[in-house]
Write an enzyme that holds these catalytic residues in place. Structure first.
Site, PDB file in Angstrom:
ATOM      1  N   CYS A  82       0.808  -1.215   0.000  1.00 36.87           N
ATOM      2  CA  CYS A  82       0.000   0.000   0.000  1.00 36.87           C
ATOM      3  C   CYS A  82       0.846   1.272   0.000  1.00 36.87           C
ATOM      4  O   CYS A  82       0.371   2.336  -0.410  1.00 36.87           O
ATOM      5  CB  CYS A  82      -0.938  -0.001   1.198  1.00 36.87           C
ATOM      6  SG  CYS A  82      -1.884  -1.520   1.308  1.00 36.87           S
ATOM      7  N   HIS A 126      -4.051   6.880   2.060  1.00 39.90           N
ATOM      8  CA  HIS A 126      -4.321   5.526   1.562  1.00 39.90           C
ATOM      9  C   HIS A 126      -5.727   5.139   2.001  1.00 39.90           C
ATOM     10  O   HIS A 126      -6.094   5.312   3.159  1.00 39.90           O
ATOM     11  CB  HIS A 126      -3.277   4.565   2.137  1.00 39.90           C
ATOM     12  CG  HIS A 126      -3.620   3.133   1.948  1.00 39.90           C
ATOM     13  ND1 HIS A 126      -4.082   2.635   0.745  1.00 39.90           N
ATOM     14  CD2 HIS A 126      -3.582   2.071   2.806  1.00 39.90           C
ATOM     15  CE1 HIS A 126      -4.321   1.330   0.876  1.00 39.90           C
ATOM     16  NE2 HIS A 126      -4.033   0.972   2.113  1.00 39.90           N
ATOM     17  N   ASN A 156     -10.287  -1.142  -0.611  1.00 36.78           N
ATOM     18  CA  ASN A 156      -8.863  -0.865  -0.409  1.00 36.78           C
ATOM     19  C   ASN A 156      -8.084  -1.492  -1.558  1.00 36.78           C
ATOM     20  O   ASN A 156      -7.995  -2.709  -1.652  1.00 36.78           O
ATOM     21  CB  ASN A 156      -8.447  -1.450   0.954  1.00 36.78           C
ATOM     22  CG  ASN A 156      -6.965  -1.306   1.247  1.00 36.78           C
ATOM     23  OD1 ASN A 156      -6.151  -1.138   0.351  1.00 36.78           O
ATOM     24  ND2 ASN A 156      -6.624  -1.402   2.526  1.00 36.78           N
TER      25      ASN A 156
HETATM   26  O1  UT7 Z   1      -4.050  -1.526   3.371  1.00 38.87           O
HETATM   27  C1  UT7 Z   1      -3.050  -1.906   4.241  1.00 38.87           C
HETATM   28  C2  UT7 Z   1      -3.297  -1.402   5.593  1.00 38.87           C
HETATM   29  N1  UT7 Z   1      -4.471  -2.017   6.108  1.00 38.87           N
HETATM   30  C3  UT7 Z   1      -5.217  -1.416   7.014  1.00 38.87           C
HETATM   31  O2  UT7 Z   1      -4.919  -0.301   7.369  1.00 38.87           O
HETATM   32  C4  UT7 Z   1      -6.385  -2.174   7.601  1.00 38.87           C
HETATM   33  C5  UT7 Z   1      -6.386  -1.996   9.079  1.00 38.87           C
HETATM   34  N2  UT7 Z   1      -7.385  -2.755   9.800  1.00 38.87           N
HETATM   35  C6  UT7 Z   1      -8.728  -2.566   9.698  1.00 38.87           C
HETATM   36  O3  UT7 Z   1      -9.172  -1.799   8.875  1.00 38.87           O
HETATM   37  C7  UT7 Z   1      -9.638  -3.262  10.683  1.00 38.87           C
HETATM   38  O4  UT7 Z   1      -8.830  -3.937  11.613  1.00 38.87           O
HETATM   39  C8  UT7 Z   1     -10.665  -4.248  10.067  1.00 38.87           C
HETATM   40  C9  UT7 Z   1     -11.687  -3.454   9.288  1.00 38.87           C
HETATM   41  C10 UT7 Z   1      -9.938  -5.218   9.170  1.00 38.87           C
HETATM   42  C11 UT7 Z   1     -11.380  -5.033  11.155  1.00 38.87           C
HETATM   43  O5  UT7 Z   1     -12.020  -4.147  12.055  1.00 38.87           O
HETATM   44  P1  UT7 Z   1     -11.764  -4.267  13.613  1.00 38.87           P
HETATM   45  O6  UT7 Z   1     -12.615  -3.255  14.239  1.00 38.87           O
HETATM   46  O7  UT7 Z   1     -10.278  -4.181  13.864  1.00 38.87           O
HETATM   47  O8  UT7 Z   1     -12.324  -5.723  13.940  1.00 38.87           O
HETATM   48  P2  UT7 Z   1     -11.671  -6.863  14.832  1.00 38.87           P
HETATM   49  O9  UT7 Z   1     -10.792  -7.719  13.992  1.00 38.87           O
HETATM   50  O10 UT7 Z   1     -11.094  -6.271  16.072  1.00 38.87           O
HETATM   51  O11 UT7 Z   1     -12.948  -7.699  15.241  1.00 38.87           O
HETATM   52  C12 UT7 Z   1     -13.998  -7.137  16.073  1.00 38.87           C
HETATM   53  C13 UT7 Z   1     -15.126  -8.120  16.191  1.00 38.87           C
HETATM   54  C14 UT7 Z   1     -14.717  -9.517  16.639  1.00 38.87           C
HETATM   55  O12 UT7 Z   1     -15.766 -10.026  17.423  1.00 38.87           O
HETATM   56  P3  UT7 Z   1     -15.727  -9.976  19.040  1.00 38.87           P
HETATM   57  O13 UT7 Z   1     -14.470 -10.702  19.436  1.00 38.87           O
HETATM   58  O14 UT7 Z   1     -15.667  -8.512  19.381  1.00 38.87           O
HETATM   59  O15 UT7 Z   1     -16.997 -10.657  19.435  1.00 38.87           O
HETATM   60  C15 UT7 Z   1     -14.615 -10.306  15.357  1.00 38.87           C
HETATM   61  O16 UT7 Z   1     -14.838 -11.679  15.552  1.00 38.87           O
HETATM   62  O17 UT7 Z   1     -15.741  -8.314  14.907  1.00 38.87           O
HETATM   63  C16 UT7 Z   1     -15.708  -9.712  14.537  1.00 38.87           C
HETATM   64  N3  UT7 Z   1     -15.413  -9.769  13.118  1.00 38.87           N
HETATM   65  C17 UT7 Z   1     -16.356  -9.733  12.155  1.00 38.87           C
HETATM   66  N4  UT7 Z   1     -17.701  -9.665  12.231  1.00 38.87           N
HETATM   67  C18 UT7 Z   1     -18.382  -9.603  11.061  1.00 38.87           C
HETATM   68  C19 UT7 Z   1     -14.195  -9.833  12.515  1.00 38.87           C
HETATM   69  N5  UT7 Z   1     -14.333  -9.819  11.188  1.00 38.87           N
HETATM   70  C20 UT7 Z   1     -15.667  -9.771  10.941  1.00 38.87           C
HETATM   71  C21 UT7 Z   1     -16.417  -9.720   9.761  1.00 38.87           C
HETATM   72  N6  UT7 Z   1     -17.774  -9.639   9.869  1.00 38.87           N
HETATM   73  N7  UT7 Z   1     -15.847  -9.724   8.538  1.00 38.87           N
END
Ligand code: UT7
Length: 334
Positions: A123, A259, A290
């Site tokens: 990225c 980005h 993205n």
């Molecule tokens: O391009 C290169 C650089 N990349 C980035 O900058 C991306 C950076 N990261 C992100 O944008 C975020 O971390 C994501 C959008 C990928 C994920 O969001 P998050 O708020 O960090 O979610 P998380 O992984 O902390 O998960 C939160 C909750 C979990 O449930 P509990 O443990 O709170 O009950 C996950 O199991 O959301 C759940 N979860 C989902 N639920 C529905 C994780 N993925 C999903 C999903 N759909 N796809």
């Protein structure tokens, strides 16, 4: 008396002379993604701001999308392909170890034997490319440089991976960097943090893949939350440093093109940099997902086309991702 060497010298100043992009035809709404990852449109929009993204069809190859974006940038700049003496392609989804895709793109465009190479910085690659290009123009090693950011991430996307399937997408963007009478590209602030090397990566080394009885194509994997924290906090400092090193303040800024990783990261950065409300912010991620190396030029081109970024405006570009790597600079909008 040993012979002395001549010092290379180029234009005193460099600028972005034109911008172009290519968006794949197929629009993919969240509804098409959610079943395979047990998610919902609401969750995806809330956590990432993404509503739709574009997936490339079979004919929309890395080369095809790059050539289309580059032609748009050349036309905008009023530069003929024959005047381009360097082509720099930022990508991680040209799926050949060698050769690089840049010479093939340059050849199709009709450039005349330019230096042509790829940058593998995920990225961060496009903004690193702009940094390299402006240094080339100032040092005299090239006069007009095409910088292309392109990805076909769907080729390396696991459609069942909850952490990546809804984020990544395809597309291409390009700029022409060339000489200018006044400065058009501020100093690039760039770097990497190899301690976090593993945070975004290919699932397996190719040697391990081919040693398997039934080899399966490796895909992208990401420690989303850790990358999210790093991007939200560390990258605003990098953005502020790029502004300071350009000799301006946030009050001089017209446009912010980060980005397009996640709308929440964009908002966190804008807050922590204390950008004035007058700064127009790129929000292309909502419709485009993205697209890694392509995201900054895609978003910039959209703002130019929609009149949100006007010729002469000062825009902060910042890109970050796998490596972990980053690059930022302030540019004058062409
Ligand atoms: O391009 C290169 C650089 N990349 C980035 O900058 C991306 C950076 N990261 C992100 O944008 C975020 O971390 C994501 C959008 C990928 C994920 O969001 P998050 O708020 O960090 O979610 P998380 O992984 O902390 O998960 C939160 C909750 C979990 O449930 P509990 O443990 O709170 O009950 C996950 O199991 O959301 C759940 N979860 C989902 N639920 C529905 C994780 N993925 C999903 C999903 N759909 N796809």
């Amino acid at each position: 008396m040993p012979a002395s060497l001549v010092t290379a010298s180029g234009s005193a100043h460099a600028a972005v002379l034109g911008v172009g992009s290519y968006r794949p035809r197929r629009l993919v709404p969240n509804a098409e993604i959610v079943d395979a990852i047990d998610s919902s449109d609401e969750w995806i929009q809330q956590r990432s701001g993404i509503k739709t993204r574009r997936f490339a069809g079979p004919d929309e190859s890395v080369q095809m999308m790059s050539v289309a974006a580059a032609r748009g940038a050349l036309e905008h700049a009023g530069i003929d392909a024959a005047q381009v003496d360097a082509v720099v392609v930022a990508t991680v989804s040209h799926l050949m170890q060698t050769p690089a895709i840049a010479p093939a793109i340059a050849h199709e465009l009709g450039c005349d034997a330019p230096v042509a190479f790829d940058i593998s910085a995920a990225c961060a690659g496009f903004c690193q490319g702009v940094g390299v290009a402006s240094d080339m123009v100032r040092s005299g090693s090239a006069r007009h440089v095409l910088v292309i950011g392109v990805e076909r991430l769907t080729d390396i996307l696991n459609r069942e991976d909850r952490g990546t399937a809804f984020i990544f997408a395809d597309g291409a963007g390009a700029v022409v960097v060339g000489p200018s009478e006044t400065e058009g590209i501020g100093p690039t602030v760039w770097g990497s943090d190899g301690e976090q090397f593993d945070y975004i990566r290919q699932t397996e080394d190719w040697r391990d893949v081919i040693a398997e009885d039934s080899p399966v194509m490796p895909t992208l994997t990401m420690q989303g939350s850790a990358v999210f924290r790093w991007a939200s906090f560390a990258m605003s400092k990098v953005g502020l440093e790029a502004i300071e090193r350009a000799g301006i303040t946030v009050d001089d800024l017209d446009v912010f093109v980060p980005h397009q990783a996640n709308m929440r990261i964009t908002d966190a950065m804008a807050r922590s940099m204390k950008l004035p409300a007058t700064v127009r912010i790129a929000r292309d991620v909502a419709d485009q997902g993205n697209t890694s190396a392509a995201s900054v030029p895609l978003a910039l081109h959209r703002m130019v086309e929609e009149g949100e970024a006007r010729p002469g405006d000062l825009a902060l570009l910042i890109a970050f991702g796998a490596g972990l790597s980053y690059a930022a600079q302030v540019v004058r909008v062409p």
